[in-house]
Design a protein around this motif. Structure first.
Motif, PDB file in Angstrom:
ATOM      1  N   ASP A  66       0.795  -1.451  -0.182  1.00 60.01           N
ATOM      2  CA  ASP A  66      -0.144  -0.091  -0.006  1.00 60.01           C
ATOM      3  C   ASP A  66       0.828   1.096   0.101  1.00 60.01           C
ATOM      4  OD1 ASP A  66      -2.312  -1.489   0.176  1.00 60.01           O
ATOM      5  OD2 ASP A  66      -2.753  -1.100   2.077  1.00 60.01           O
ATOM      6  N   TRP A  67       2.117   1.001   0.034  1.00 58.95           N
ATOM      7  CA  TRP A  67       3.028   2.368   0.066  1.00 58.95           C
ATOM      8  C   TRP A  67       3.992   2.433  -1.227  1.00 58.95           C
ATOM      9  CZ3 TRP A  67       2.679   5.226   4.386  1.00 58.95           C
ATOM     10  CH2 TRP A  67       1.975   4.827   5.597  1.00 58.95           C
ATOM     11  N   LYS A  68       4.510   3.692  -1.586  1.00 62.72           N
ATOM     12  CA  LYS A  68       5.533   3.820  -2.526  1.00 62.72           C
ATOM     13  C   LYS A  68       6.840   4.471  -2.046  1.00 62.72           C
ATOM     14  CE  LYS A  68       3.244   8.150  -4.342  1.00 62.72           C
ATOM     15  NZ  LYS A  68       2.700   8.728  -5.577  1.00 62.72           N
ATOM     16  N   VAL A  69       7.704   4.255  -2.623  1.00 67.06           N
ATOM     17  CA  VAL A  69       9.124   4.783  -2.111  1.00 67.06           C
ATOM     18  C   VAL A  69       8.929   6.288  -2.901  1.00 67.06           C
ATOM     19  CG1 VAL A  69      11.527   4.464  -2.187  1.00 67.06           C
ATOM     20  CG2 VAL A  69       9.947   2.604  -1.990  1.00 67.06           C
ATOM     21  N   CYS A  70       9.623   7.388  -1.709  1.00 66.73           N
ATOM     22  CA  CYS A  70       9.843   8.620  -2.242  1.00 66.73           C
ATOM     23  C   CYS A  70      11.337   8.820  -2.201  1.00 66.73           C
ATOM     24  CB  CYS A  70       9.082   9.919  -1.332  1.00 66.73           C
ATOM     25  SG  CYS A  70       6.992   9.615  -1.577  1.00 66.73           S
ATOM     26  N   SER A  71      11.839   8.319  -1.210  1.00 63.90           N
ATOM     27  CA  SER A  71      13.646   8.536  -0.890  1.00 63.90           C
ATOM     28  C   SER A  71      14.039   7.229  -0.588  1.00 63.90           C
ATOM     29  CB  SER A  71      13.573   9.623  -0.081  1.00 63.90           C
ATOM     30  OG  SER A  71      13.141   9.300   1.122  1.00 63.90           O
ATOM     31  N   GLN A  72      15.305   7.105  -0.753  1.00 69.42           N
ATOM     32  CA  GLN A  72      16.134   6.428  -0.104  1.00 69.42           C
ATOM     33  C   GLN A  72      17.328   6.788   0.462  1.00 69.42           C
ATOM     34  OE1 GLN A  72      16.255   4.297  -4.065  1.00 69.42           O
ATOM     35  NE2 GLN A  72      18.408   4.487  -3.890  1.00 69.42           N
ATOM     36  N   ASN A  73      17.673   6.302   1.765  1.00 68.48           N
ATOM     37  CA  ASN A  73      18.933   6.906   2.415  1.00 68.48           C
ATOM     38  C   ASN A  73      20.205   6.458   1.791  1.00 68.48           C
ATOM     39  OD1 ASN A  73      18.887   4.070   3.127  1.00 68.48           O
ATOM     40  ND2 ASN A  73      19.823   4.490   4.957  1.00 68.48           N
ATOM     41  N   ILE A  74      20.418   5.666   0.800  1.00 70.93           N
ATOM     42  CA  ILE A  74      21.540   5.282   0.098  1.00 70.93           C
ATOM     43  C   ILE A  74      21.344   5.680  -1.313  1.00 70.93           C
ATOM     44  CG2 ILE A  74      23.086   3.546  -0.433  1.00 70.93           C
ATOM     45  CD1 ILE A  74      22.299   2.037   2.241  1.00 70.93           C
ATOM     46  N   ALA A  75      21.928   6.679  -1.785  1.00 72.68           N
ATOM     47  CA  ALA A  75      22.111   7.030  -3.339  1.00 72.68           C
ATOM     48  C   ALA A  75      22.118   5.977  -4.368  1.00 72.68           C
ATOM     49  CB  ALA A  75      23.076   8.042  -3.462  1.00 72.68           C
ATOM     50  N   ALA A  76      21.448   5.946  -5.137  1.00 76.46           N
ATOM     51  CA  ALA A  76      21.699   4.936  -6.410  1.00 76.46           C
ATOM     52  C   ALA A  76      23.166   4.954  -6.793  1.00 76.46           C
ATOM     53  CB  ALA A  76      20.502   5.373  -7.526  1.00 76.46           C
ATOM     54  N   GLY A  77      23.551   3.654  -7.125  1.00 73.98           N
ATOM     55  CA  GLY A  77      25.050   3.677  -7.599  1.00 73.98           C
ATOM     56  C   GLY A  77      25.978   3.473  -6.680  1.00 73.98           C
ATOM     57  N   THR A  78      25.511   3.795  -5.300  1.00 79.81           N
ATOM     58  CA  THR A  78      26.640   3.523  -4.065  1.00 79.81           C
ATOM     59  C   THR A  78      26.899   2.144  -3.819  1.00 79.81           C
ATOM     60  OG1 THR A  78      25.666   5.693  -3.102  1.00 79.81           O
ATOM     61  CG2 THR A  78      26.924   4.262  -1.600  1.00 79.81           C
ATOM     62  N   GLN A  79      27.792   1.695  -3.511  1.00 81.62           N
ATOM     63  CA  GLN A  79      28.343   0.446  -3.267  1.00 81.62           C
ATOM     64  C   GLN A  79      27.622  -0.052  -1.920  1.00 81.62           C
ATOM     65  OE1 GLN A  79      29.941  -2.133  -5.320  1.00 81.62           O
ATOM     66  NE2 GLN A  79      29.179  -0.571  -6.742  1.00 81.62           N
ATOM     67  N   ILE A  80      27.071  -1.175  -1.916  1.00 80.94           N
ATOM     68  CA  ILE A  80      26.446  -1.613  -0.726  1.00 80.94           C
ATOM     69  C   ILE A  80      26.788  -2.996  -0.337  1.00 80.94           C
ATOM     70  CG2 ILE A  80      24.206  -0.074  -0.585  1.00 80.94           C
ATOM     71  CD1 ILE A  80      22.850  -2.536  -1.536  1.00 80.94           C
ATOM     72  N   GLN A  81      26.820  -3.620   0.889  1.00 85.11           N
ATOM     73  CA  GLN A  81      27.119  -4.704   1.222  1.00 85.11           C
ATOM     74  C   GLN A  81      26.478  -5.293   2.481  1.00 85.11           C
ATOM     75  OE1 GLN A  81      31.415  -3.920   2.274  1.00 85.11           O
ATOM     76  NE2 GLN A  81      31.097  -4.241   4.482  1.00 85.11           N
ATOM     77  N   ALA A  82      26.407  -6.460   2.774  1.00 88.04           N
ATOM     78  CA  ALA A  82      25.744  -7.128   3.772  1.00 88.04           C
ATOM     79  C   ALA A  82      25.713  -6.388   5.183  1.00 88.04           C
ATOM     80  CB  ALA A  82      25.979  -8.476   4.052  1.00 88.04           C
ATOM     81  N   GLY A  83      24.995  -6.123   5.971  1.00 84.38           N
ATOM     82  CA  GLY A  83      24.841  -5.170   7.110  1.00 84.38           C
ATOM     83  C   GLY A  83      24.598  -3.792   7.019  1.00 84.38           C
ATOM     84  N   VAL A  84      24.414  -3.253   5.867  1.00 78.87           N
ATOM     85  CA  VAL A  84      24.086  -1.955   5.809  1.00 78.87           C
ATOM     86  C   VAL A  84      22.361  -1.677   5.887  1.00 78.87           C
ATOM     87  CG1 VAL A  84      23.387  -2.093   2.996  1.00 78.87           C
ATOM     88  CG2 VAL A  84      24.432   0.019   3.948  1.00 78.87           C
ATOM     89  N   LYS A  85      22.361  -0.594   6.459  1.00 76.26           N
ATOM     90  CA  LYS A  85      21.022  -0.233   6.779  1.00 76.26           C
ATOM     91  C   LYS A  85      20.319   0.543   5.851  1.00 76.26           C
ATOM     92  CE  LYS A  85      21.435  -1.839  11.125  1.00 76.26           C
ATOM     93  NZ  LYS A  85      21.442  -3.291  11.091  1.00 76.26           N
ATOM     94  N   ILE A  86      19.444  -0.119   4.977  1.00 78.71           N
ATOM     95  CA  ILE A  86      18.614   0.641   4.010  1.00 78.71           C
ATOM     96  C   ILE A  86      17.497   1.166   4.490  1.00 78.71           C
ATOM     97  CG2 ILE A  86      17.467   0.435   1.712  1.00 78.71           C
ATOM     98  CD1 ILE A  86      19.689  -1.850   1.099  1.00 78.71           C
ATOM     99  N   ASP A  87      16.951   2.591   4.403  1.00 78.90           N
ATOM    100  CA  ASP A  87      15.610   2.939   4.742  1.00 78.90           C
ATOM    101  C   ASP A  87      15.114   3.667   3.789  1.00 78.90           C
ATOM    102  OD1 ASP A  87      13.793   3.453   7.094  1.00 78.90           O
ATOM    103  OD2 ASP A  87      14.358   5.555   6.437  1.00 78.90           O
ATOM    104  N   PHE A  88      13.713   3.301   3.316  1.00 77.57           N
ATOM    105  CA  PHE A  88      12.842   3.769   2.481  1.00 77.57           C
ATOM    106  C   PHE A  88      12.149   5.057   2.863  1.00 77.57           C
ATOM    107  CE2 PHE A  88      13.824  -0.361   0.533  1.00 77.57           C
ATOM    108  CZ  PHE A  88      14.463   0.232  -0.602  1.00 77.57           C
ATOM    109  N   GLY A  89      11.995   6.268   2.494  1.00 81.40           N
ATOM    110  CA  GLY A  89      11.026   7.307   2.782  1.00 81.40           C
ATOM    111  C   GLY A  89       9.798   6.909   1.783  1.00 81.40           C
ATOM    112  N   VAL A  90       8.578   6.798   2.709  1.00 81.83           N
ATOM    113  CA  VAL A  90       7.484   6.253   1.670  1.00 81.83           C
ATOM    114  C   VAL A  90       6.175   6.886   2.113  1.00 81.83           C
ATOM    115  CG1 VAL A  90       8.109   3.809   1.589  1.00 81.83           C
ATOM    116  CG2 VAL A  90       6.841   4.543   3.422  1.00 81.83           C
TER     117      VAL A  90
END
Length: 120
Positions: free
Chosen positions: A88-112
């Motif tokens: 029921d929700w859509k993503v407006c923002s993300q705390n990690i910019a697109a293209g940034t390298q991520i790995q296990a343990g990273v905290k991803i948060d979406f603004g919705v």
């Protein structure tokens, strides 16, 4: 005669196997048989702004082979609502910019916001 043949066959097998490797130490400078350092995977964070929240979560899980399984989200409308049904929700923002390298343990948060609402 059968005992003699079996005995000779067992002796031949025992001598062809060579000395046991149990309890031997590797020669100096030889690499260890197993590595104690884990292989760290990296992925490029996709641009998930505009996606449904459930689709964004699924995309992260698929990209990382579930090495990153959980992501967070928060209501950016200012109303402080909880995301009970992610579809029921859509993503407006993300705390990690697109293209940034991520790995296990990273905290991803979406603004919705809710699907019918505009992103702030």
């Amino acid at each position: 005669m059968l005992k003699f043949v079996v005995g000779v066959a067992l002796a031949a097998v025992a001598t062809s196997c060579g000395p046991s490797q149990i309890g031997t130490t590797p020669s100096p400078g030889a690499p260890p048989a197993t590595s104690t350092s884990p292989l760290i995977h990296h992925w490029a964070m996709p641009n998930l702004v505009g996606s449904g929240l459930q689709d964004a979560q699924d995309a992260i899980q698929k990209l990382t082979g579930n090495e990153i399984f959980f992501s967070g989200s928060h209501d950016v409308s200012g109303k402080g609502r909880h995301q009970i049904l992610d579809r029921d929700w859509k993503v407006c923002s993300q705390n990690i910019a697109a293209g940034t390298q991520i790995q296990a343990g990273v905290k991803i948060d979406f603004g919705v916001v809710k699907l019918a609402e505009q992103c702030p």
